[in-house]
Structure formats: C-alpha cells, structure tokens
Design a protein around this motif. Structure first.
Motif, short mmCIF file in Angstrom:
data_model
loop_
_atom_site.label_atom_id
_atom_site.label_comp_id
_atom_site.label_asym_id
_atom_site.label_seq_id
_atom_site.Cartn_x
_atom_site.Cartn_y
_atom_site.Cartn_z
N PHE A 149 -16.48 6.21 8.02
CA PHE A 149 -16.57 6.26 6.55
C PHE A 149 -17.85 5.66 6.00
O PHE A 149 -18.29 6.00 4.91
CB PHE A 149 -15.38 5.55 5.86
N TYR A 167 -18.34 0.20 -1.10
CA TYR A 167 -16.97 -0.20 -1.46
C TYR A 167 -16.95 -1.07 -2.70
O TYR A 167 -15.93 -1.15 -3.37
CB TYR A 167 -16.26 -0.88 -0.28
N ALA A 216 -6.95 -0.14 -3.54
CA ALA A 216 -6.69 0.53 -2.25
C ALA A 216 -6.90 2.04 -2.39
O ALA A 216 -7.53 2.68 -1.55
CB ALA A 216 -5.27 0.23 -1.80
N GLN A 269 -10.78 2.75 -2.90
CA GLN A 269 -11.60 2.64 -1.69
C GLN A 269 -11.30 3.78 -0.72
O GLN A 269 -12.18 4.26 -0.02
CB GLN A 269 -11.38 1.27 -1.03
N THR A 270 -10.04 4.23 -0.71
CA THR A 270 -9.68 5.34 0.18
C THR A 270 -10.24 6.66 -0.32
O THR A 270 -10.86 7.41 0.43
CB THR A 270 -8.15 5.41 0.33
N ALA A 319 -12.79 7.50 2.26
CA ALA A 319 -12.19 8.25 3.34
C ALA A 319 -11.75 9.64 2.94
O ALA A 319 -11.76 10.55 3.75
CB ALA A 319 -10.99 7.48 3.90
N VAL A 355 -6.29 10.62 1.57
CA VAL A 355 -5.37 10.21 2.63
C VAL A 355 -4.02 9.98 1.97
O VAL A 355 -3.78 8.94 1.37
CB VAL A 355 -5.88 8.94 3.32
N VAL A 401 -1.68 6.67 2.17
CA VAL A 401 -2.21 5.50 1.45
C VAL A 401 -2.06 5.72 -0.04
O VAL A 401 -1.58 4.85 -0.79
CB VAL A 401 -3.70 5.28 1.81
N ASN A 456 -4.79 5.73 7.49
CA ASN A 456 -3.69 5.18 6.72
C ASN A 456 -3.72 3.67 6.63
O ASN A 456 -2.78 3.05 6.14
CB ASN A 456 -2.36 5.62 7.33
N ARG A 457 -4.76 3.09 7.15
CA ARG A 457 -4.95 1.64 7.09
C ARG A 457 -3.90 0.87 7.87
O ARG A 457 -3.59 -0.27 7.53
CB ARG A 457 -4.95 1.15 5.64
N ARG A 470 -14.36 1.24 5.36
CA ARG A 470 -14.21 1.29 3.90
C ARG A 470 -14.69 -0.01 3.27
O ARG A 470 -15.36 0.00 2.26
CB ARG A 470 -12.75 1.56 3.52
#
Lengths: 370, 369, 579
Positions: free
Chosen positions: A166, A175, A328, A331-332, A336, A339, A342, B92-93, B124
């Motif tokens: 990432f 981030y 959360a 940041q995802t 990323a 997702v 998450v 998915n952390r 991340r």
C-alpha cells in the motif's frame, strides 16, 4: 415536518454561515491550514539526519562510510575524535554517531571481529528507532556487497525481503492526510454545530423560534442539513487537496469514501447537537467540544498514534471514540481500496453511534426553556 | 502605582478562581490531556500481530520462527496454508505482517546457501510499518548470529552495536511527557490571558477599568501577573506528575528549566494579550487561541521532528516559542543540560517574549482607547 | 361567557438558583385576561413578569396548575397555542446577520404565511413600522428602536389572536415609544388581545387592564380607574415660590405623611399617606391634581416594603471635603467625533458648573453616547476642546480620571466577585490605602446598606442593589464629577426613586453630576440639560426653558416628553428637507 418552515430555517442557516466570520474560520480557514500543515509540515519520515562519523582513513572503513554518504537519509559529518562527536551530540548538532575504531580495517581482514559502535540520541524515541533502522540498512547493504566481493565465506544465512504493501515508499503523508479528514469533519460537525446552536440560546433567538409553530424536529433538521453540506464540502476540499496537492493515492472508490464520510458527519452532528442541548453558552460548548470530540479524534483515533500499542484500558476507551472507526475506514479506502470487511465493521460502529447521538439529542431537546 | 496594579492582579485572580466555568477550563482540560497524552500518545509498538505462511518443513524455519514467537514485540495470530490467504489477512487488518518462508528454506541453509524470507507488511500507517520492519530485522539478525555460530558459517566481518543515549529503552513516553508540560503550560497561559479582556468587554467592565487612573500599561501588567503565576504553578504541578507518576527522569538543572519556563510563559502571555486585545467577544478570543494553538503545537516538534519539515515550514517554526521551550524541557529532563548549553534557546525565547509584549501593549493602546 | 384569551389557574413555577436554593418565581397565580383588550403587566424587578410571559407562550412548564390560551392548554396543545400567539421576547429574537427582509421572510415561513398573501402583509407591516427604507439593511445595523419595531413586525406576521410583548419599550426613546404604541393601539382596535410587561407606568395609563405582580404573587388587578380612585384627594402638585424645586422635593420627601415626592415639570408631585392632610408651609403652593397609576403603584408597593424608606438616603457623608468654590468644571467647545465618513457628533459646546446635575438627552442614535464617552475620556475627540475638572482629557488622562467617577449603563461590576471584593478592587484601582481605604470601605457599606450582602457575588444581587454597588464603587475615591450613563434603563420605579434621591444628595454636597437618559421625566431632576439630535445640540437650558420651547399658545403646559418629541421631530424634518 412542514416543508415551508424547514426550508425557511435552512435558508436562514445558510445565510448565517455565509455572513459569520467565525463559521468561515472554522469551516474553511482551519481545515485549509491544517491540511497544509499536515501535508507539507508534518512528517515522521526522517530525512537527511545529521550523523557524526568517527573513523580511520583505511579503505575498508571508507567503503562502509560511503554507504552513509550515498544514502538519502543521512547528512554525515566527519569528526576527528569521539569526544568531539559526543560533544556535538550533546549540543544537538547531530542525532547519532557511527564510530569505527582505528583498527577497523585490520580486524575486518583478520579475524572479522570488528565492532561498529552506533550511538543515537534517544530523546525522541521514535526518531531514534527510525535512525537505527536506517543505519542497520546501510550496514546490511555493506555486508551484502562484502559477501559478493569476497565469496560465500561471510555470507548471511537469512536475508529478509520486506514487501511493504500500500505504501512502499513509506510516506507518512499517505496516512496523515486521509486521517486529517476525520479531524476536519469533527471540527465542522461537532465544534461548529455546538457553537451555532448555543449562540441561538445566548442571543435569545431560540426563545423567539420556539414561540412560533415550528416543531423541535424542524429546528434540529434545519441545523443538520446545512452543516452536513458544509462538512461534505470540507471533505471535497480535503480530497481534492490530497489528490492534486499532496499526491496521496485514493485506491478505493469515491462513492464509498463519500458514503462513509456522510455517515461520520451524522455522528459528528449528533455530538454537536447533544453538546449544545447540554451547554447553552458558546464558551462552555466550545470547551466541551474540544475536550470531548476534537482531542480524542486527534489522539485516540489511530490518526497518528497506533491504537494497538496503547495500554489496554485506553484501548477499550477508544471504542467510544467515533473518529476511531472513521479513521480506520479512511486509511483503508485511501491506502488499500474497498476492503469490505474493514469498511463494514467500522461502518456498523458509526451507525450505532449516529443513532445513539442523534436519538439522544432528539430525546433531550424539548420545545421549552426549562 | 504598586497598589493599583496589585489591586488589579488580585481582582483578575479572583475573577478566574470564583467562576465555575473559568475554573473548569483551567483545570479540567489540562488534567484530561495529561492522562490521555501520557498514556495514549506512544510511538512504541508492542504486540505486533503477524501470521506465518511456512512452506518449509525443516527445523531451520521452526528455529527462525521461534525468534519471533519468543519476542515480546510479536504476537502470532494465524498460521496460513496457502498463498491466497495472505492478502485478506493484511487487507482486513487481522495482522500487521505476514512471514512467508519458501519450501527450500531449510535445505538452502543446510547446503550453506543464503535463504530468503519474505515479509509482507501493511503500509497503511507508514510509521508503524517502518518500526515493525525494524523489529523484524532485529529478530532475523539474532537468528543469523546463532545459526552462523552453530553451523559453521563465517562471521560477518563487522558487528553493529547500537546504543541509545539519554533514553536507553527508547520509551516514547520520555519524549512525549516533557512535551506535554510545554503544551499544557501554553494552553493555560493563553486561556488565562487570551479571554480576559474579551470577558471584560462583554460584561462592560472594560470601560469601567479605562476610566480609572490605571494606564494601559498598568492594565497590561495587572492582567499578566495571574497568567504568570497560574502558568508557572500548573507547569510545576505537571512536572511533578511527570517525574513521580510517569517516571520520567529529571537529570538537568532546575534553574535552567525555570529560566526557560519563565521566558516561555511571558511570551505566551504576550501572545495571549495580543489575541485578547483583538477579540471583541470571548468566543472570538477562544477561536483565536485555538487558531494559534493548533499550528503552534504541530510545528513545535512536539510529536514530529522539526528536522523533517521542509525548508519554508522550518523557518515558520522559528516564531514558535514552544519550539524552544521543548528543547529546554527535554534537555533538562533527559539530557542533563544546564544553563550554558541552552543559552541560544533562552535568547530566542527572550526575543519572542519582548516582541510579543511590546506588540500586545501597542495593540492594547490602539484598541483600548 | 366567552373563552378568555389567557387563563392562569393556580400556576406555580420555581427555579433552582444555584447552591441548592430554589427561587419561587410564581406562587399559585390565577387570573384570566379577556379578549380584545390591552393588558399591562406591572411589577418591580424580579416580580415574575418574564416568567409569566414565557409560561403564557408555552416556553416553560408550570410546576403546578395550568395555563391556557383561548382554551388550549399550553402543555397539552402546544401546536394550537403556537398558532394563536405572537411573542416578542425581551431581546426581540432577531437574527443579526440577516437583513430586515430576510428576518421577515424567515418568520413568515415559520408561521406558515402563504406566499400569496405574503407580499401584501409585508407592505402592510412596513407601512405600519416605517421600516420600508431599511428593507435590505442587516438587523445588526438597525437602531434599538428599529430593532424593536422589526421584532414586533415578525411577531405580527400572521395577525396573532394573542400578542405577548415582554418589556417592548425598554431602552427605546420617546419617539420610537410613541410609534410602537400607535401600532399596539391599532392592533387592539382590530381585535388582537395584547399582554405587555412594562416598567414605564405612564404606559399603564393607556391600557384597559392592569396586573401588578410582586414576588410572584398578584398584588393588584383592575382597570386604571380602579387603581386611581382610592387615591383621590391624596395627590398634589406643589410649586416652590422660592424657585428651588429640587431642595423642596428633598424636604418634602422626608416630611411625615408624605409617601412620595417627585419632580414633575418644574413642580413637585406629592402623594400623601391615607388620612394625612396637605400641610402647606411657607413658600409652597399646593394644588390638588388627579392621581395617576404610578401613584397607585408606588403606594401599593411601599405598603409591602416598610423597610424601604430607611434604606434610602442618609445625607451628609457622601463626599467629605470637596466643598470648593463654584466654577466651571466641564467645558466642551465645538466637540466633534467621526467614525469613518460618519460624523456622530457635529461640534457641540456647553459648560457644566460645580455641583450641577447636567443631563444629556437624545433619541437612540442622536450621538449622546459618543459625546458621553468623549467626556469621560473613553474616546478621543476628532477635534474640539474638552476640559474636565481642569484637565485636558486627551492629554492628562490619568490625573483627570482620578477626579471622576463613572457608572455605566449595565452597572459594570465583576459578577463573580463578592460585593466586598468589588469595592476593594475599585478602591485599589484608585490608589486608596491604609486608614483611608478602611474608612471609605466602611462608608460604602454603611451608606449604601451593602453590609448584609458583602459576601454575595455581585452577579446575584437584585438590580437595585447592583445599582447601589456600582454607585458606591464610583464614589469611593470621592470624585468631583460623577458620570452616569443611562443609569435607570430597565429599572423599576422604586429603585429609580431611591437612585435620584441619592443623586440629589450628592449634588447638594458638591459633586457635579453628568447624566444621560431617555426617561424624559428624569430630565426634570437636572439643573440644566442639552437635547441632542443627529449629533447636534437642539436645545440647552433648564428643564423649564427647554419645555417652554415646545409651548403652543392655548395648548396645555407641555411635558418634557412633549417638548422632546416636538423638538426632535421638527429638527429631523428640517434636516431632511435640507438634504
């Protein structure tokens, strides 16, 4: 709910936003300044660390030192003696010392038991850890080179190949800037909304509103709509700056980003309304908003400080901080992509909090002064 | 003259201490911040969660993994059995990193060939990723040393011995907590002085003050004294908490610390009074304090090193008194500094204190009458 | 019988007052107000007037009993009540950032005024309130009187059946007040029931029905005639043949059998106790006059406050030793002040002599506050000469400020400090110390009856005590001149009487008093006054000289208010014609 009343109230709210300098300061100036500060000013990535080198002039030593000169992480300076280097460290001229003894070359060629002394200033523990890691990197590059030059006799058994997903370049901006969106939306949703409602109490306009046939629902919704729009505008500004000014990649979908942010905006607005029903004075409500929403969003949300590293009781407490779930997601989605596990888990948290805060402020606000 | 200023200073004190809201804003937020910052603001990572995908059946890979499972920094969460499981674990952390050992690991090592291990890290949060990567290197290095010794590999020609001075265990709390002293002192000083004139403007007593024989300068001094006393007292309280509650060592000279504290508080008062003379309402005052505070803290080196900032921003930090005071605090707490080493910091603080007080009295005269 | 517009049935309301204390704002109040009348709600400060208004508007829940508007219970049918009433709170409820039009639009939306009729209704209201020219001005830029009218217009958009006005005329000058009354009268004629609270008792005369509250209880009820009738034969106008009405007023106020003595148009209005006979003395000419509601109000309240008289003024100790020879203390010559391109004060000149009570009168926005602020050194003049107590205010500020005392409009005290701490601070700020400090603090507590309250926070005092404390703070350093900025705005008649008695005593003892007011009756207490309009002095002189300027041959003797309105209206018209 009556359409004419509601649209009248909402129009009034927009006019007030446009004409009130403090609303503009919180909704536009502050986010802009914060984004610039975090985008440009703040970085956890040590670059060009001033490093003292104390080493003999032997070719073996020079080969190792060459690694430091070539690295983008260091700004090496030669010192003749260790005491001069220590002095420089104490005076904060350098952040670390690499010390090769005068017999370094001889020992390498001989028994291979040369020692490299590294001293870092540990005051800033995080920085010190990063500097040690960079030094270790230079050292292992040098080892690999030596192994290639001199054959397997000094080869290293296991080499680690790190793959950082990432954010391969480890830019902290990637981030920090997305996380900042949570801060900005907290400011607009909670601080600004709490302020404008308590201002109505303070100036006595709430009393006049309540004597008209509007319902409390009309009043609450009329506060929600404009500040929701303002918050989404703040989001759009942040996303645009992240994309084009700071080149932070957005890997997930824009739609998901805006949906999740809208959800968080509802939570923030709910907190703002709740604060203003409790505190009917602008100063008190601003204080509560900063202590109860802004500071936690800054510190307890995983925006800068890693949640998993906090002591257990504090980690439990962070579950009550709405910004934690939003950070959360941010940041995802930025780092990323979409997702879903998450996103969905955290969105569920946000939903519960939105229902709780909005519902509670609905229950607590009555169309009366007592 | 003295009587008049004293009367004013006493009045300012009483006004702050007898009002429940004012009292609350002076003591509750600092307390909450001390606790939250002291415990939550840490860059030390522990319990790095990881998953293992080991395709090797030999003893060597088990020995390597033992170095991770035995470390206090790592916590194993899952064992993977296929390539495809890696991505979801990271995405998915569930885990921060996955250690992937290939099928020929043990045989390579036994054949005296270097073996490779892939470590996939969730980037991340780049800072966490960098720190985790460092711990992985340390654990692997320890394995390498053992393996080389027991299996007759050549020693690497040189070993690295890393020591950190002033903070041997690299506890970020030692770095953050002295910083909080500076942060909270700034908050308290700005709040005491930044709202004081606006409060009087709102209640109409400011005119009453201006018709007394007190001159603008007297008023300025009278309003500074409570800020000075409360700022110094609260700083002392937090420093005591830092040493006795958070166990941060104090190794330097108290004189050096208090000299810096005094100059810092005075420059904070000057800035507070500047905000105060510009603000018409308390709300504007609070907003002004907030608008100054946030950049001042971010640019002070409180959480992130100033050295990492780009050139232009670094120049801006020269105007931030907190920047210098943080050096004084960390120097006296951790590095054992005395007055001499910190002379340049005092000089900068003294210049800022002087300039801000002069500007405040100028603004005061031009807005007051 | 027809449904009453408003009924209170055994209503009680209590509030927590901090420190666990409970204050009873209304105690078992029952009353009914008929439809189509104007009812005035009277009472001293803290009587529960605002609480009653808010209960009627459904903004508070009664702790016991019930409140109904045209038969609708305010708690059970809040919607129906809100549709029926128009309510103007004390602070008008206007949005300062919005223009006149936007405020009207907002309230039209809220009250569900159909867009089709809106235009006509706006025109109607703008004609009524004369706000047309200010259509697109922001509410924050309106004068107090205009804000009041806009607030009223907002409450009137849907022609309410019951109009509730909470102190609509506080802080409004006589001209705006007259305009506001014209609107209220017209509404009543058109069938609207009006309930208004007021501190101005001359307004009560114009109402159909009066309600007097005190400490949350009903003290009196009826039409103005029923209040006045019992006082027949007890009210007199006394003329001082020696030409010193102020001295005589003081003397009469302390004469046994006299309940109340007030300066009125250069003469003294006296209310005798029941059964007392007019004891005319030498140099006095007594004429019987019709009683007024104010007489009844004062008599009613005084009968409940036996301690009040002792509290007032004991002369002789206010200011020790400043008995200097007469002379001019304040000189203003061609004083001007501009804010940007706007000239607020356009070259005014006057002199004030020692121990004179000098009044500065004017409508809202006439420039009297600006002039006043220049006089006490809070604002430097743009040009002109100004000398106060022998010092040039703009240069030797500190020395001159030591010689003046200042009481601001809102009795600017430190609300979180106790009475004793406030006194001590101001004593310190004026440099008092040692024995002198102790003596003056003792004097202040005794003279103003503040002893029992010395430990209470100034913010929790009643308006009357706040005023006393503010006055005490301003007199600690024995100033030669006392500046009073609208000292009686929003203060009930009893406190006003006490205040003026004190001011009279001070003037008698040699203190020069400079006062601004828009209570025209109070202008009678001044030895001399200037009347300002649009930054200029319209008239100057003694009250009777100023009144004489408005005398119309054949007409009745004009009151100060008549004179004010005639002069200001004439001036505004002539400047408008000129421009």
């Amino acid at each position: 709910m009556n359409r004419m009343r509601l649209s009248g109230l909402i129009r009034k709210e927009f006019l007030q936003i446009v004409r009130d300098p403090s609303a503009i300061a919180i909704a536009v100036v502050l986010p802009f300044v914060l984004l610039l500060l975090f985008g440009y000013g703040i970085s956890l990535d040590a670059r060009r660390v001033p490093l003292a080198l104390v080493a003999p002039n032997s070719p073996q030593a020079q080969q190792l030192l060459g690694g430091f000169y070539r690295s983008q992480y260091f700004m090496p300076r030669r010192y003749a003696t260790m005491s001069a280097a220590r002095n420089a460290l104490a005076r904060r001229r350098v952040d670390g010392i690499v010390w090769l003894r005068s017999d370094f070359g001889r020992r390498i060629l001989g028994r291979g038991d040369a020692g490299i002394g590294v001293f870092v200033n540990g005051v800033d523990a995080n920085n010190a850890t990063l500097i040690s890691a960079y030094i270790r990197g230079v050292w292992s590059n040098w080892l690999a080179q030596e192994a290639r030059d001199r054959g397997a006799a000094i080869a290293v058994p296991v080499e680690v190949e790190p793959r950082i997903w990432f954010n391969a370049a480890l830019r902290s901006r990637n981030y920090l800037v997305p996380g900042l969106i949570a801060i900005i939306m907290t400011l607009i949703g909670a601080l600004l909304t709490a302020q404008v409602v308590s201002r109505e109490w303070e100036r006595g306009t709430m009393e006049a509103l309540m004597a008209t046939p509007v319902s409390m629902g009309d009043i609450l919704v009329s506060k929600l709509v404009p500040y929701f729009v303002l918050g989404m505008a703040g989001l759009a500004l942040s996303v645009a700056m992240a994309e084009w000014l700071f080149s932070v990649p957005l890997r997930g979908s824009m739609l998901l980003l805006f949906t999740a942010s809208g959800l968080y905006m509802l939570v923030a607005l709910g907190m703002g309304l709740l604060i203003s029903t409790v505190a009917k004075n602008q100063f008190v409500s601003a204080t509560i908003a900063v202590v109860a929403t802004f500071l936690p969003a800054f510190i307890l949300s995983g925006f800068i400080f890693d949640l998993d590293s906090m002591p257990f009781p504090i980690r439990l407490m962070t579950h009550l901080v709405a910004a934690r779930y939003f950070v959360a997601i941010l940041q995802t989605v930025f780092g990323a992509g979409d997702v879903w596990p998450v996103v969905l888990a955290n969105a569920a948290g946000l939903c519960i909090m939105a229902v709780f805060f909005l519902g509670l402020s609905w229950r607590l606000s009555r169309k009366r002064l007592d | 003259m003295g009587t008049k200023i004293l009367a004013l200073a006493v009045k300012e004190f009483l006004a702050l201490m007898r009002n429940k809201v004012a009292r609350m804003t002076l003591f509750v937020p600092p307390l909450v911040q001390l606790i939250i910052f002291g415990y939550a603001a840490t860059f030390n990572i522990r319990d790095i969660s990881y998953a293992v995908y080991n395709q090797d059946s030999g003893a060597a890979s088990r020995e390597l993994l033992a170095h991770f499972s035995g470390s206090p920094y790592f916590r194993q969460k899952a064992v993977l059995t296929s390539d495809r499981q890696i991505a979801p674990e990271i995405d998915n952390r569930h885990v921060l990193l996955v250690i992937h050992i290939g099928p020929r690991f043990s045989s390579d090592l036994l054949a005296h060939r270097p073996a490779r291990v892939q470590v996939i890290i969730d980037g991340r949060n780049s800072n966490t990723a960098a720190l985790a990567n460092n711990y992985v290197s340390e654990a692997t290095e320890a394995f390498n040393r053992d393996w080389a010794r027991t299996h007759g590999w050549g020693q690497p020609p040189a070993q690295l011995f890393i020591r950190s001075w002033f903070n041997p265990d690299l506890l970020s709390r030692w770095f953050i907590v002295p910083g909080i002293v500076g942060l909270l002192t700034l908050v308290v000083t700005l709040l005491t002085t930044g709202l004081s004139v606006a409060r009087e403007r709102e209640s109409g007593t400011f005119d009453q003050l201006l018709v007394t024989p007190l001159g603008p300068f007297d008023i300025l001094i009278g309003k500074s004294i409570p800020g000075l006393v409360i700022g110094m007292a609260e700083a002392t309280l937090i420093m005591v908490a830092a040493v006795f509650w958070f166990d941060v060592p104090f190794t330097g000279s108290l004189l050096a610390l208090y000299l810096g504290l005094f100059l810092f508080v005075v420059s904070g008062i000057g800035i507070g009074l500047m905000i105060s003379s510009l603000a018409v309402t308390q709300q504007q005052g609070a907003l002004g304090v907030f608008l100054f505070m946030v950049p001042a803290v971010i640019l002070s080196g409180f959480a992130t090193p100033i050295a990492n900032m780009p050139g232009v921003v670094r120049y801006v930090t020269y105007f931030d008194p907190l920047r210098y005071f943080l050096v004084v605090l960390r120097g006296t707490f951790l590095e054992g500094d005395g007055v001499g080493v910190l002379a340049s910091q005092y000089a900068a603080l003294a210049v800022l204190a002087f300039v801000s007080m002069v500007l405040a009295s100028w603004l005061f005269r031009h807005r007051g009458s | 019988m027809a449904v009453s517009a408003l009924t209170f049935d055994g209503v009680e309301k209590r509030f927590p007052a901090g420190g666990g204390r409970i204050v009873e704002a209304l105690g078992g109040l029952s009353l009914a107000i008929g439809t189509g009348v104007i009812t005035a709600l009277l009472g001293p400060d803290g009587a529960g007037k605002t609480t009653l208004m808010r209960l009627a508007a459904g903004l508070l829940r009664p702790d016991a009993g019930k409140v109904a508007v045209f038969g609708h219970d305010t708690m059970l049918e809040p919607g129906a009540v809100a549709e029926t009433i128009g309510y103007m709170p004390q602070r008008f409820g206007l949005y300062e950032e919005l223009t006149v039009r936007q405020n009207l639009d907002l309230y039209a939306d809220l009250q569900g005024l159909a867009p089709a009729v809106r235009r006509a209704r706006f025109d109607d209201l703008l004609a009524l309130t004369a706000l047309g020219p200010f259509w697109s001005r922001r509410a924050s830029a309106l004068s107090g009187g205009m804000k009041q009218k806009l607030g009223l217009a907002c409450a009137l958009l849907r022609t309410p059946r019951l109009l509730l006005l909470d102190e609509p005329t506080v802080g409004v000058d006589p001209i705006s007040r007259r305009e506001l009354w014209a609107i209220i009268d017209r509404l009543a004629r058109e069938g609207t029931t009006v309930l208004m609270s007021t501190a101005y008792l001359d307004e009560a005369e114009r109402c159909h029905d009066l309600i007097v509250l005190d400490e949350g209880r009903l003290l009196g009820r009826g039409d103005p005639v029923s209040f006045r009738t019992p006082l027949a034969g007890r009210t007199f106008l006394v003329r001082d043949t020696k030409g010193e009405p102020r001295r005589l007023q003081q003397e009469l106020a302390h004469r046994p059998g006299v309940v109340d003595a007030q300066l009125h148009g250069g003469e003294i209005r006296v209310l005798l106790a029941d059964g007392a006979s007019p004891g005319s003395q030498q140099g006095e000419a007594w004429d019987a006059v019709q009683p007024r509601v104010e007489d009844a109000f004062v008599a009613l309240l005084l009968s409940r406050r036996t301690h009040w008289r002792q509290d007032t003024v004991r002369s002789g100790s206010a200011s020790t030793g400043v008995r200097l020879s007469p002379g001019v203390l304040i000189t203003a010559r061609n004083l001007r002040r501009s804010f940007g391109s706007f000239e607020a004060v356009k070259g005014i000149s006057f002199d004030v002599s020692r121990s004179e009570v000098f009044g500065l009168l004017g409508a809202n926005g006439a420039g009297k506050t600006t002039a006043f602020r220049m006089l006490c050194g809070l604002l430097p003049p743009t040009s002109g000469e100004l000398s106060v107590a022998g010092a040039n205010m703009s240069h030797a500020g500190r020395a001159a400020r030591q010689r003046i005392g200042y009481v601001s409009q809102r009795f600017a005290l430190y609300g979180d400090l106790s009475v004793a701490q406030n006194l001590r601070f101001f004593a310190g700020a004026y440099g008092l110390r040692g024995a002198q400090l102790a003596a003056r603090l003792r004097w202040a507590e005794e003279e103003f009856g503040l002893g029992p309250y010395r430990a209470s926070n100034a913010g929790t005092l009643s308006v009357g005590h706040k005023q006393r404390l503010a006055l005490a703070c301003a007199l600690l350093h024995e100033p030669q001149i006392l500046f009073l900025d609208e000292p009686t705005s929003g203060v009930d008649p009893l406190v006003r009487r006490e205040f003026w008695a004190r001011i009279n005593t001070l003037a008698h003892e040699g203190v020069t008093i400079m006062v601004t007011t828009h209570f025209m009756e109070e202008a009678e207490y001044c030895d001399r006054l200037v009347l300002m309009s649009q930054g200029e002095v319209l008239a100057a002189g003694t009250p009777s000289e100023v009144r004489a300027l408005a005398r119309v041959s054949g007409g009745p003797e004009p009151t100060m208010e008549d004179a004010f309105i005639a002069l200001v209206a004439g001036h505004e018209q002539s400047t408008r014609r000129a421009s």
